[in-house]
Design a protein around this motif. Sequence first.
Motif, PDB file in Angstrom:
ATOM      1  N   UNK A 146      -1.122  -0.154   1.089  1.00  0.00           N
ATOM      2  CA  UNK A 146      -1.507   0.207   2.448  1.00  0.00           C
ATOM      3  C   UNK A 146      -0.779  -0.611   3.513  1.00  0.00           C
ATOM      4  N   UNK A 147      -0.597  -1.912   3.290  1.00  0.00           N
ATOM      5  CA  UNK A 147      -0.096  -2.770   4.370  1.00  0.00           C
ATOM      6  C   UNK A 147       0.993  -3.728   3.920  1.00  0.00           C
ATOM      7  N   UNK A 148       1.536  -3.575   2.713  1.00  0.00           N
ATOM      8  CA  UNK A 148       2.429  -4.578   2.168  1.00  0.00           C
ATOM      9  C   UNK A 148       3.764  -4.705   2.872  1.00  0.00           C
ATOM     10  N   UNK A 149       4.238  -5.950   2.963  1.00  0.00           N
ATOM     11  CA  UNK A 149       5.604  -6.205   3.413  1.00  0.00           C
ATOM     12  C   UNK A 149       6.120  -7.420   2.651  1.00  0.00           C
ATOM     13  N   UNK A 150       7.448  -7.526   2.555  1.00  0.00           N
ATOM     14  CA  UNK A 150       8.059  -8.610   1.791  1.00  0.00           C
ATOM     15  C   UNK A 150       8.108  -9.875   2.624  1.00  0.00           C
ATOM     16  N   UNK A 151       7.691 -10.981   2.004  1.00  0.00           N
ATOM     17  CA  UNK A 151       7.711 -12.280   2.656  1.00  0.00           C
ATOM     18  C   UNK A 151       8.162 -13.303   1.620  1.00  0.00           C
ATOM     19  N   UNK A 183      -0.267 -18.045   5.035  1.00  0.00           N
ATOM     20  CA  UNK A 183      -1.721 -18.196   5.118  1.00  0.00           C
ATOM     21  C   UNK A 183      -2.359 -16.921   5.664  1.00  0.00           C
ATOM     22  N   UNK A 184      -1.722 -16.312   6.663  1.00  0.00           N
ATOM     23  CA  UNK A 184      -2.226 -15.043   7.181  1.00  0.00           C
ATOM     24  C   UNK A 184      -2.057 -13.956   6.134  1.00  0.00           C
ATOM     25  N   UNK A 185      -0.925 -13.980   5.440  1.00  0.00           N
ATOM     26  CA  UNK A 185      -0.661 -12.957   4.430  1.00  0.00           C
ATOM     27  C   UNK A 185      -1.670 -13.005   3.284  1.00  0.00           C
ATOM     28  N   UNK A 186      -2.315 -14.160   3.087  1.00  0.00           N
ATOM     29  CA  UNK A 186      -3.291 -14.295   2.003  1.00  0.00           C
ATOM     30  C   UNK A 186      -4.713 -13.874   2.401  1.00  0.00           C
ATOM     31  N   UNK A 187      -4.911 -13.550   3.670  1.00  0.00           N
ATOM     32  CA  UNK A 187      -6.252 -13.183   4.138  1.00  0.00           C
ATOM     33  C   UNK A 187      -6.779 -11.961   3.401  1.00  0.00           C
ATOM     34  N   UNK A 188      -5.933 -10.941   3.245  1.00  0.00           N
ATOM     35  CA  UNK A 188      -6.388  -9.709   2.600  1.00  0.00           C
ATOM     36  C   UNK A 188      -6.727  -9.937   1.135  1.00  0.00           C
ATOM     37  N   UNK A 189      -5.934 -10.767   0.447  1.00  0.00           N
ATOM     38  CA  UNK A 189      -6.224 -11.040  -0.953  1.00  0.00           C
ATOM     39  C   UNK A 189      -7.542 -11.784  -1.111  1.00  0.00           C
ATOM     40  N   UNK A 190      -7.813 -12.714  -0.201  1.00  0.00           N
ATOM     41  CA  UNK A 190      -9.078 -13.440  -0.263  1.00  0.00           C
ATOM     42  C   UNK A 190     -10.256 -12.494  -0.039  1.00  0.00           C
ATOM     43  N   UNK A 191     -10.117 -11.599   0.944  1.00  0.00           N
ATOM     44  CA  UNK A 191     -11.173 -10.615   1.197  1.00  0.00           C
ATOM     45  C   UNK A 191     -11.308  -9.664   0.014  1.00  0.00           C
ATOM     46  N   UNK A 192     -10.178  -9.267  -0.580  1.00  0.00           N
ATOM     47  CA  UNK A 192     -10.205  -8.384  -1.740  1.00  0.00           C
ATOM     48  C   UNK A 192     -10.940  -9.033  -2.902  1.00  0.00           C
ATOM     49  N   UNK A 193     -10.735 -10.320  -3.106  1.00  0.00           N
ATOM     50  CA  UNK A 193     -11.404 -11.014  -4.206  1.00  0.00           C
ATOM     51  C   UNK A 193     -12.911 -11.041  -3.997  1.00  0.00           C
ATOM     52  N   UNK A 194     -13.339 -11.342  -2.778  1.00  0.00           N
ATOM     53  CA  UNK A 194     -14.781 -11.371  -2.510  1.00  0.00           C
ATOM     54  C   UNK A 194     -15.401  -9.990  -2.680  1.00  0.00           C
ATOM     55  N   UNK A 195     -14.710  -8.962  -2.186  1.00  0.00           N
ATOM     56  CA  UNK A 195     -15.235  -7.598  -2.304  1.00  0.00           C
ATOM     57  C   UNK A 195     -15.244  -7.137  -3.755  1.00  0.00           C
ATOM     58  N   UNK A 196     -14.218  -7.481  -4.503  1.00  0.00           N
ATOM     59  CA  UNK A 196     -14.168  -7.103  -5.916  1.00  0.00           C
ATOM     60  C   UNK A 196     -15.337  -7.697  -6.679  1.00  0.00           C
ATOM     61  N   UNK A 197     -15.643  -8.944  -6.399  1.00  0.00           N
ATOM     62  CA  UNK A 197     -16.752  -9.611  -7.075  1.00  0.00           C
ATOM     63  C   UNK A 197     -18.096  -9.019  -6.675  1.00  0.00           C
ATOM     64  N   UNK A 198     -18.258  -8.741  -5.396  1.00  0.00           N
ATOM     65  CA  UNK A 198     -19.560  -8.254  -4.938  1.00  0.00           C
ATOM     66  C   UNK A 198     -19.810  -6.798  -5.303  1.00  0.00           C
ATOM     67  N   UNK A 199     -18.756  -6.000  -5.411  1.00  0.00           N
ATOM     68  CA  UNK A 199     -18.926  -4.564  -5.636  1.00  0.00           C
ATOM     69  C   UNK A 199     -18.565  -4.114  -7.050  1.00  0.00           C
ATOM     70  N   UNK A 200     -18.061  -5.025  -7.873  1.00  0.00           N
ATOM     71  CA  UNK A 200     -17.758  -4.668  -9.250  1.00  0.00           C
ATOM     72  C   UNK A 200     -16.511  -3.817  -9.424  1.00  0.00           C
ATOM     73  N   UNK A 201     -15.524  -4.030  -8.567  1.00  0.00           N
ATOM     74  CA  UNK A 201     -14.244  -3.327  -8.676  1.00  0.00           C
ATOM     75  C   UNK A 201     -13.209  -4.327  -9.191  1.00  0.00           C
ATOM     76  N   UNK A 202     -12.375  -3.948 -10.162  1.00  0.00           N
ATOM     77  CA  UNK A 202     -11.363  -4.888 -10.671  1.00  0.00           C
ATOM     78  C   UNK A 202     -10.483  -5.429  -9.550  1.00  0.00           C
ATOM     79  N   UNK A 203     -10.269  -6.734  -9.591  1.00  0.00           N
ATOM     80  CA  UNK A 203      -9.514  -7.378  -8.515  1.00  0.00           C
ATOM     81  C   UNK A 203      -8.106  -6.816  -8.388  1.00  0.00           C
ATOM     82  N   UNK A 204      -7.430  -6.562  -9.507  1.00  0.00           N
ATOM     83  CA  UNK A 204      -6.063  -6.059  -9.411  1.00  0.00           C
ATOM     84  C   UNK A 204      -5.994  -4.696  -8.734  1.00  0.00           C
ATOM     85  N   UNK A 205      -7.027  -3.899  -8.871  1.00  0.00           N
ATOM     86  CA  UNK A 205      -7.068  -2.614  -8.169  1.00  0.00           C
ATOM     87  C   UNK A 205      -7.094  -2.855  -6.661  1.00  0.00           C
TER      88      UNK A 205
END
Length: 228
Positions: free
Chosen positions: A57-62, A27-49
């Motif tokens: 920047x911060x990835x680790x295996x889980x 659940x903590x590991x998904x925080x960045x993806x959720x924020x990335x999705x909101x920012x991608x939508x609001x700023x017009x940047x592709x989500x996969x980018x």
Amino acid sequence: MPNRMILGLALVALFDAPQGFAMSDTRVAQICDAAAQRAAQSEGVPLDIMRAITRVETGHALDGTLYPWPWTINVEGKGFWFPSESEAKSYLFNIFKAGKRSFDVGCFQINYRWHGKAFRSIDAMFDPDENATYAARFLKELHAELGSWSAAAGAYHSRTPELANAYIGRFQTILARLDTQTPTEFAARDPFTAVANPLIPLQTPADHGVMGSLVPVTGAATAFIQFN
């Protein structure tokens, strides 16, 4: 940060969590993806980018999957993943009081020295949504300047061509490993392998060349995770 890396070693650092790395809350590991999705939508940047950048920047295996981690700090090239927000902020405020100013924080590792003035406070800079929104705006500006998302990703990390190109390699590898349940529409018109323009050095001191990825750019993997 040192000048060169070997991609294979960097991927080992990304995908093999060191011994003692006990964070397991997806659940903590998904925080960045959720924020990335909101920012991608609001700023017009592709989500996969956005998803790829936060993992570089911060990835680790889980559980066999690469996740970004929001409670991440990089201090002058040394990366720290913390189990909780409170522990990360406690460490951050302590180093700030000790006089440190060159550090990167949060899901997208925004550098305080170079970008801190864009935020109300260090606490706001650490907020996943504010961190992701700033990163998306920065990436969008770089894309407009350089003409491709690959070039934008490289310049996000560094304006030094050698460092930028190494970062692009990591970015492309992680991008290719993302799930394809929701394919992006821009791939056909923006090949990831093409860097549209040379990366132009910024008119700032030399150490602006690094935004602070946790992936080492040395020729050998090193231990770069520490806990207080």
